[in-house]
Design a protein around this motif. Sequence first.
Motif, PDB file in Angstrom:
ATOM      1  N   SER A  44       0.811  -1.221   0.000  1.00  7.74           N
ATOM      2  CA  SER A  44       0.000   0.000   0.000  1.00  7.74           C
ATOM      3  C   SER A  44       0.843   1.269   0.000  1.00  7.74           C
ATOM      4  N   SER A  45       2.135   1.144  -0.288  1.00  6.64           N
ATOM      5  CA  SER A  45       3.019   2.309  -0.340  1.00  6.64           C
ATOM      6  C   SER A  45       2.579   3.255  -1.462  1.00  6.64           C
ATOM      7  N   TRP A  46       2.424   4.551  -1.149  1.00  9.94           N
ATOM      8  CA  TRP A  46       1.963   5.517  -2.149  1.00  9.94           C
ATOM      9  C   TRP A  46       2.960   5.654  -3.295  1.00  9.94           C
ATOM     10  N   SER A  47       4.254   5.538  -3.002  1.00  6.19           N
ATOM     11  CA  SER A  47       5.273   5.667  -4.046  1.00  6.19           C
ATOM     12  C   SER A  47       5.103   4.614  -5.140  1.00  6.19           C
ATOM     13  N   LEU A  48       4.538   3.463  -4.758  1.00  6.08           N
ATOM     14  CA  LEU A  48       4.362   2.381  -5.735  1.00  6.08           C
ATOM     15  C   LEU A  48       3.254   2.680  -6.743  1.00  6.08           C
ATOM     16  N   THR A  49       2.434   3.689  -6.473  1.00  2.73           N
ATOM     17  CA  THR A  49       1.340   4.010  -7.387  1.00  2.73           C
ATOM     18  C   THR A  49       1.866   4.371  -8.771  1.00  2.73           C
ATOM     19  N   ALA A  50       3.057   4.961  -8.823  1.00  2.30           N
ATOM     20  CA  ALA A  50       3.637   5.344 -10.120  1.00  2.30           C
ATOM     21  C   ALA A  50       3.992   4.126 -10.957  1.00  2.30           C
ATOM     22  N   THR A  74      13.038  -0.147 -12.211  1.00  2.69           N
ATOM     23  CA  THR A  74      14.068  -0.602 -11.280  1.00  2.69           C
ATOM     24  C   THR A  74      14.353   0.455 -10.221  1.00  2.69           C
ATOM     25  N   LEU A  75      14.425   1.716 -10.645  1.00  2.00           N
ATOM     26  CA  LEU A  75      14.709   2.796  -9.690  1.00  2.00           C
ATOM     27  C   LEU A  75      13.531   3.042  -8.753  1.00  2.00           C
ATOM     28  N   ILE A  76      12.304   2.843  -9.249  1.00  2.00           N
ATOM     29  CA  ILE A  76      11.136   2.956  -8.364  1.00  2.00           C
ATOM     30  C   ILE A  76      11.213   1.889  -7.274  1.00  2.00           C
ATOM     31  N   VAL A  77      11.519   0.652  -7.679  1.00  2.00           N
ATOM     32  CA  VAL A  77      11.618  -0.452  -6.714  1.00  2.00           C
ATOM     33  C   VAL A  77      12.737  -0.188  -5.713  1.00  2.00           C
ATOM     34  N   TYR A  78      13.889   0.266  -6.208  1.00  2.00           N
ATOM     35  CA  TYR A  78      15.013   0.564  -5.317  1.00  2.00           C
ATOM     36  C   TYR A  78      14.643   1.674  -4.330  1.00  2.00           C
ATOM     37  N   GLY A  79      14.025   2.733  -4.847  1.00  2.00           N
ATOM     38  CA  GLY A  79      13.657   3.855  -3.993  1.00  2.00           C
ATOM     39  C   GLY A  79      12.668   3.461  -2.912  1.00  2.00           C
ATOM     40  N   VAL A  80      11.672   2.656  -3.279  1.00  6.31           N
ATOM     41  CA  VAL A  80      10.676   2.204  -2.303  1.00  6.31           C
ATOM     42  C   VAL A  80      11.328   1.276  -1.279  1.00  6.31           C
ATOM     43  N   ILE A 140      14.437   1.178  -0.142  1.00  3.06           N
ATOM     44  CA  ILE A 140      15.316   1.817   0.852  1.00  3.06           C
ATOM     45  C   ILE A 140      14.731   3.144   1.355  1.00  3.06           C
ATOM     46  N   ASN A 141      13.494   3.449   0.926  1.00  2.00           N
ATOM     47  CA  ASN A 141      12.784   4.648   1.390  1.00  2.00           C
ATOM     48  C   ASN A 141      13.534   5.938   1.037  1.00  2.00           C
ATOM     49  N   GLU A 142      13.907   6.061  -0.249  1.00  2.36           N
ATOM     50  CA  GLU A 142      14.564   7.270  -0.746  1.00  2.36           C
ATOM     51  C   GLU A 142      13.722   7.889  -1.858  1.00  2.36           C
ATOM     52  N   SER A 143      14.003   9.141  -2.188  1.00  2.00           N
ATOM     53  CA  SER A 143      13.217   9.895  -3.168  1.00  2.00           C
ATOM     54  C   SER A 143      13.324   9.293  -4.566  1.00  2.00           C
ATOM     55  N   VAL A 144      12.180   8.932  -5.133  1.00  5.05           N
ATOM     56  CA  VAL A 144      12.156   8.395  -6.493  1.00  5.05           C
ATOM     57  C   VAL A 144      12.516   9.480  -7.504  1.00  5.05           C
ATOM     58  N   VAL A 145      12.085  10.719  -7.244  1.00  4.88           N
ATOM     59  CA  VAL A 145      12.411  11.825  -8.154  1.00  4.88           C
ATOM     60  C   VAL A 145      13.921  12.006  -8.253  1.00  4.88           C
ATOM     61  N   GLN A 146      14.607  11.998  -7.119  1.00  5.14           N
ATOM     62  CA  GLN A 146      16.064  12.160  -7.132  1.00  5.14           C
ATOM     63  C   GLN A 146      16.745  11.008  -7.854  1.00  5.14           C
TER      64      GLN A 146
END
Length: 437
Positions: free
Chosen positions: A57-63, A160-166, A168-174
């Motif tokens: 249910s992580s919001w970042s995964l919506t992308a 891949t970067l979305i998965v990595y960011g989610v 380790i809880n880091e900014s996907v935009v960065q």
Amino acid sequence: MENLVLTVIFLFTLFFLLGSGVWIGLSLMGVAYVGLELFTNRPAGDAMITTIWSSASSWSLTALPLFIWMGEILYRTRLSEDLFKGLAPWMNNLPGRLLHTNIVGCTFFAAVSGSSAATLTTVGKMSVPELRKRKYPENLTIGTLAGSSTLGLMIPPSLTLIVYGVTINESVVQLFMAGILPGLVLALLFMGYVAVWATINRKKMPKKDPEITFMDKIKSSKFLFPIFSLIIFVIGSMYMGWATPTEAAGFGVIGGLVLAALQRSLTWKTFFDSLIGATKTSCMIAFILMGGAFLTLSMGFTGLPRSIAEWIANLGLTNLELLLYLMIFYIILGCFLDGISSIVLTMAVVEPMIRNAGIDVIWFGIYLTVLVEMAQITPPVGFNLFVLQGMTKHEMIFLAKSALPMFLMMVVMVFIMIAFPELATYLPSTVKGPGAG
């Protein structure tokens, strides 16, 4: 001694489940369940339910599903045909000529699709017949396509970067911004190899296509305008802070649907097929992430990641030595697992290791993505090689040999990133606006 026993049990359970043909997501959950049951007092069932729900249910995964859907929509348009028409006149005078359409075409499509398989299929379905018709060397036709299609993993929007960011809880935009310059440099390395090879082996290259005037080249560029506009729209909105990754993905889907409608390739069938394709891929990745989150929790309770990180810290490795060991580790792992599974499986151990070493986690995400790209073209489980085999009907040995020079260019890229970390850290430092959402 206890940590050694833990490690052996984890690895045995993992390889037993994977070797039995169990889905990767379920295999990760199985390993986590065994770890909690045998080595902790926490109820494994309750922990699994809570962790799976919170990770899914992580919001970042919506992308993630939205970017996948955008790629699926564009895959079903005439985009590959237009890409070739727009790029070929500009590539004709370069050493290597139209072979560069594979590399530049994949770079363009990577910027609107986060999947290397979608990039490979979309560009390959037009370029391979055209290059074969002109009698370009088959090994270079295959090799450039295999290597450059992996850019879909690095150039944003990257799954891949979305998965990595989610993870380790880091900014996907960065992370997205960090992937742009290294992705372009890697594309230039591929083009440089082709140019050098073509210069040395002039007799093996076919004749040029007929020359056209500069104005005709400009006119042919109209075919590039739709995809270029979509790239600016999606990536620019994130960079300028106008949209989060999720909002940019939504804009990308709308842009893809408009583009498909304008090309008259949008029908109810293509719409439905794109939706089903995106749903299947999204569910597969989400399932792996659920298993990975549960495994991370399980390993955290056993204390194994902390113990391994402390053990490696006590070895007194320099950051360079650590990165080289990790490169070898991920190359070997990539021979057996796909990139997303490799990241999810290892982050519980690797993340504390790199943080303790003071390595920038945004930079490491791009470094790791280059290593994951290698996994796409290394047998026996190189996914891009399987896609190419279905497309070209070549033997796996021929495909692997053809992709080997591109693999070596990625190794060179790893050392370039170590020598010039600013390639991945400069753009993220300039990002405005919303963060990972």
